[in-house]
Write a protein that holds these residues in place. Structure first.
Motif, PDB file in Angstrom:
ATOM      1  N   GLU A 104       6.678  -4.703  49.071  1.00 48.68           N
ATOM      2  CA  GLU A 104       6.875  -4.133  50.319  1.00 48.68           C
ATOM      3  C   GLU A 104       7.646  -5.401  51.330  1.00 48.68           C
ATOM      4  O   GLU A 104       7.602  -6.339  50.567  1.00 48.68           O
ATOM      5  N   GLY A 147      14.740   1.060  50.070  1.00 47.70           N
ATOM      6  CA  GLY A 147      14.164   1.672  48.600  1.00 47.70           C
ATOM      7  C   GLY A 147      14.955   2.918  48.410  1.00 47.70           C
ATOM      8  O   GLY A 147      14.437   3.802  47.845  1.00 47.70           O
ATOM      9  N   GLN A 201      12.166   1.398  39.249  1.00 47.06           N
ATOM     10  CA  GLN A 201      12.095   0.671  40.382  1.00 47.06           C
ATOM     11  C   GLN A 201      11.138   1.401  41.465  1.00 47.06           C
ATOM     12  O   GLN A 201      10.222   0.471  41.834  1.00 47.06           O
ATOM     13  N   GLN A 202      11.067   2.622  41.375  1.00 50.41           N
ATOM     14  CA  GLN A 202      10.016   3.280  42.320  1.00 50.41           C
ATOM     15  C   GLN A 202       8.801   3.060  41.768  1.00 50.41           C
ATOM     16  O   GLN A 202       7.817   2.936  42.591  1.00 50.41           O
ATOM     17  N   TYR A 242       7.696  -0.757  42.299  1.00 51.04           N
ATOM     18  CA  TYR A 242       7.451  -0.707  43.923  1.00 51.04           C
ATOM     19  C   TYR A 242       5.908  -0.480  44.221  1.00 51.04           C
ATOM     20  O   TYR A 242       5.205  -0.964  44.949  1.00 51.04           O
ATOM     21  N   TRP A 260      19.340  -0.779  49.645  1.00 43.04           N
ATOM     22  CA  TRP A 260      18.295  -1.639  48.847  1.00 43.04           C
ATOM     23  C   TRP A 260      17.049  -2.096  49.759  1.00 43.04           C
ATOM     24  O   TRP A 260      15.942  -1.934  49.286  1.00 43.04           O
TER      25      TRP A 260
END
Length: 670
Positions: A77, A40, A67-68, A71, A37
């Protein structure tokens, strides 16, 4: 038989050892999951750690790709996920869930996000593996997020900071202007369209394009172009066309127009290249950015930072995940006196030249003008090709910023030469020397070179006062020779020559010569009266007269009111007695000399004129630039340095003195 028995025993031992290996605890599995997690690794998290129920509820694209994407779009970050460790003697029952408090921290484009949730692990078999698996839902991305919710970003525009003068008069502000537009129902005449296109400097096709937008209604106002509210002529012409009108709109304003054009600069739409360079600083494709002058120099301070919100949209209800409020740009207050600058700019009557004024007691810059100039309101709105061509082809070159350049100062440097000589002990102001004729050379070694003087009628003997009044080149050349190269160069350097002026804007450095040295006696002589290869920018020239009023101190030139006043740049340049001598001489230049246009009945002006000849082609007369550096001898609130180009047909530098006198007289009556 023995070998077979050995193999069987080995297999039995391996099976026994495998049975003795401890099954991974839910805490072990959670640790591994959190490691993925934090880095990533969503694919690994999905395939190896999510329980069956979660995978049935959320396809891989709902977990991995979403989620990608989040982000990336939310600039997530520095993700830090941790958990609260269970007691050391905790026992795990595979028939019951294992719960762990999990703490989530991350940075986003809207600021930090932090929350705590309970993560549950279930023991189950997946394919041939029995282990503890994570039960997941979108609230582990953001605490309030549920299945079906949308995540979006909302931006609040920051207001650009404003630029004000020392009296808080507006130089560049967030004001208003006008949208010039049409009402389609009333704008049907083709001739009217051509007329509007012509006065706006655009094509009729571009008007058609704007009128053809999908939202346009017959009775609705359609904006075509913008105009500054100071451009009354354009507004009147536009409004006279049937079907054309204008409406007020928010707009950057430059109230002083051309008078401060080169100093203020202007803003314009950000280019694709600049956007790529600044995208990490919060700029968007709809932003404007400083293009010239202080708008460009102060961009970082003026731009501000847009506010950003990350929102969860729950079918009409919005929840805020993180928010950074908009931070408006700074209000920057200059030392400039906008009214004095306008008075100075107007006094120059559109002639090509430049002016600077400084407060002799603080170093504050009060005027920094370049003439002629452009109107930043016009540029900010997007200048037409025809207007741009008109400006670029103007022989007076209004797009050139003259206060940033350097020029031969001519005779305005003579008081500096005198100060250096007096301090060196080689120039006695009271001692007169015999000078006969219109030209002079030291001896035959000078060949064809001779120093010329404009007023050979000056009565002998010539002392410093007469040399200033009659602006006698021969006197100053002889004084420079008496000083010698080393003392004269050292003296000029003490006045800042060859050194970058410590100023907020980039100015061409004043130079003694191209190499910083004087290669011959002839060059030494020329330099003593501001010719040869000597160059100085107009602000430095004004500052060089400060020591005559401060008994030897030259201050760092300032541009911002929040800077410390009276920062000494150069000290000990001349004694109080020598300063008094030069002040008396410069007053006599105006009263008895050849700056009669500055011999005002209302202001007792003191100063020094100067004419610098720029050599033309062989056999041709060169251009002459005229200078006047002056102050009010009774109330020296400011020193004004002014240069006008090509004064050869206007009576010499006295022409410039007349312009400067208007500035002092206008200031006196305020």
């Amino acid at each position: 038989m023995g070998k077979k028995l050995t193999v069987i025993l080995a297999l039995a031992i391996l099976l026994f050892l495998a049975g003795c290996q401890q099954q991974a605890t839910p805490e072990d599995r959670l640790k591994e999951y959190i490691e993925h997690w934090n880095t990533g690794e969503f694919s690994e998290m999905y395939s190896a750690y999510l329980n069956t129920g979660t995978k049935e509820a959320y396809a891989s694209e709902d977990f991995i790709e979403r989620q990608q994407m989040l982000y990336e779009e939310l600039a997530i970050e520095n993700v830090e996920v941790s958990y609260t460790e269970p007691p050391e003697d905790a026992e795990w029952d595979t028939e019951n869930p294992a719960d762990f408090p999990v703490q989530v921290k991350m940075d986003t484009l809207a600021g930090p996000v932090e929350f705590e949730k309970t993560m549950t692990l279930l023991f189950e078999a997946q394919e041939e593996t029995e282990a503890w698996f994570v039960e997941w839902d979108p609230s582990f991305i953001f605490e309030q997020l549920e299945k079906g919710d949308e995540v979006r970003v909302s931006t609040t525009k920051a207001e650009r900071g404003e630029i004000l003068d020392r009296n808080e008069q507006p130089i560049a502000i967030n004001g208003t202007g006008f949208n010039i537009g049409v009402v389609p129902k009333s704008f049907t005449d083709a001739a009217a369209k051509e007329e509007l296109a012509e006065i706006l400097g655009i094509s009729a096709a571009s008007i058609d394009e704007k009128m053809g937008q999908s939202w346009v209604q017959e009775e609705q106002f359609v904006p075509i172009a913008k105009a500054a509210k100071t451009n009354t002529e354009l507004l009147e012409k536009a409004a006279a066309i049937p079907g054309v009108t204008y409406q007020e709109t928010a707009m950057r304003e430059y109230p002083y127009g051309e008078a401060l054009g080169h100093l203020s600069g202007y803003i314009g739409p950000i280019t694709a290249e600049k956007l790529e360079e600044l995208k990490d600083q919060g700029y968007t494709s709809t932003d404007s950015i400083g293009r010239r002058g202080l708008e460009q120099t102060l961009e970082e301070r003026l731009h501000g930072a847009n506010g950003v919100k990350i929102l969860i949209d729950k079918q009409g209800e919005e929840l805020t995940v993180a928010e950074t409020p908009a931070e408006n740009g700074e209000t920057v207050i200059l030392t400039i006196d906008a009214e004095l600058q306008k008075s100075t700019f107007d006094a120059m009557e559109g002639e090509a030249g430049t002016s600077a004024a400084v407060d002799p007691n603080t170093g504050e810059t009060l005027v920094l003008a370049s003439s002629p100039a452009y109107d930043p309101n016009e540029y900010m709105l997007g200048i037409s090709e025809s207007r741009y061509k008109e400006l670029t082809e103007d022989p007076l070159n209004p797009l050139f910023n003259r206060f940033g350049a350097a020029y031969a100062p001519g005779s305005t440097i003579k008081p500096v030469t005198a100060a250096i000589g007096m301090e060196a002990g080689t120039l006695d102001p009271a001692a007169g020397i015999q000078i006969d004729g219109a030209t002079w050379q030291k001896d035959d070694s000078w060949g064809d070179y001779r120093v010329s003087r404009l007023h050979p009628e000056a009565p002998n003997p010539i002392d410093l006062n007469k040399a200033l009044v009659y602006s006698d080149n021969i006197y100053f050349a002889r004084q420079a020779l008496e000083m010698g190269n080393e003392a004269f160069i050292s003296g000029l350097q003490s006045f800042g020559f060859g050194e970058e002026v410590p100023f907020a804007l980039e100015l061409q450095t004043s130079q003694i010569s191209n190499e910083g040295t004087l290669g011959s006696e002839g060059q030494l002589a020329d330099t003593s009266f501001g010719q040869g290869q000597m160059l100085t920018n107009i602000l430095h020239l004004a500052s060089m007269y400060e020591p005559f009023l401060t008994d030897g101190i030259m201050y760092k030139p300032l541009l911002f009111m929040d800077e410390e006043k009276g920062q000494v740049w150069k000290d000990g340049l001349l004694s109080a007695d020598n300063a008094e001598t030069l002040r008396a001489g410069m007053r006599n230049v105006v009263v008895d000399g050849y700056a009669q246009s500055a011999n005002s009945s209302t202001v007792k002006i003191a100063g020094k004129t100067g004419t610098a000849e720029l050599k033309g082609a062989i056999g041709e007369e060169g251009q002459e630039n005229g200078f006047f550096v002056a102050y009010d001898s009774e109330s020296p609130d400011f020193i004004l340095a002014m240069m006008i180009e090509s004064i050869e047909d206007n009576g010499g530098s006295d022409y410039v003195a007349g312009f400067a006198a208007k500035v002092f007289e206008a200031h006196k009556t305020e």
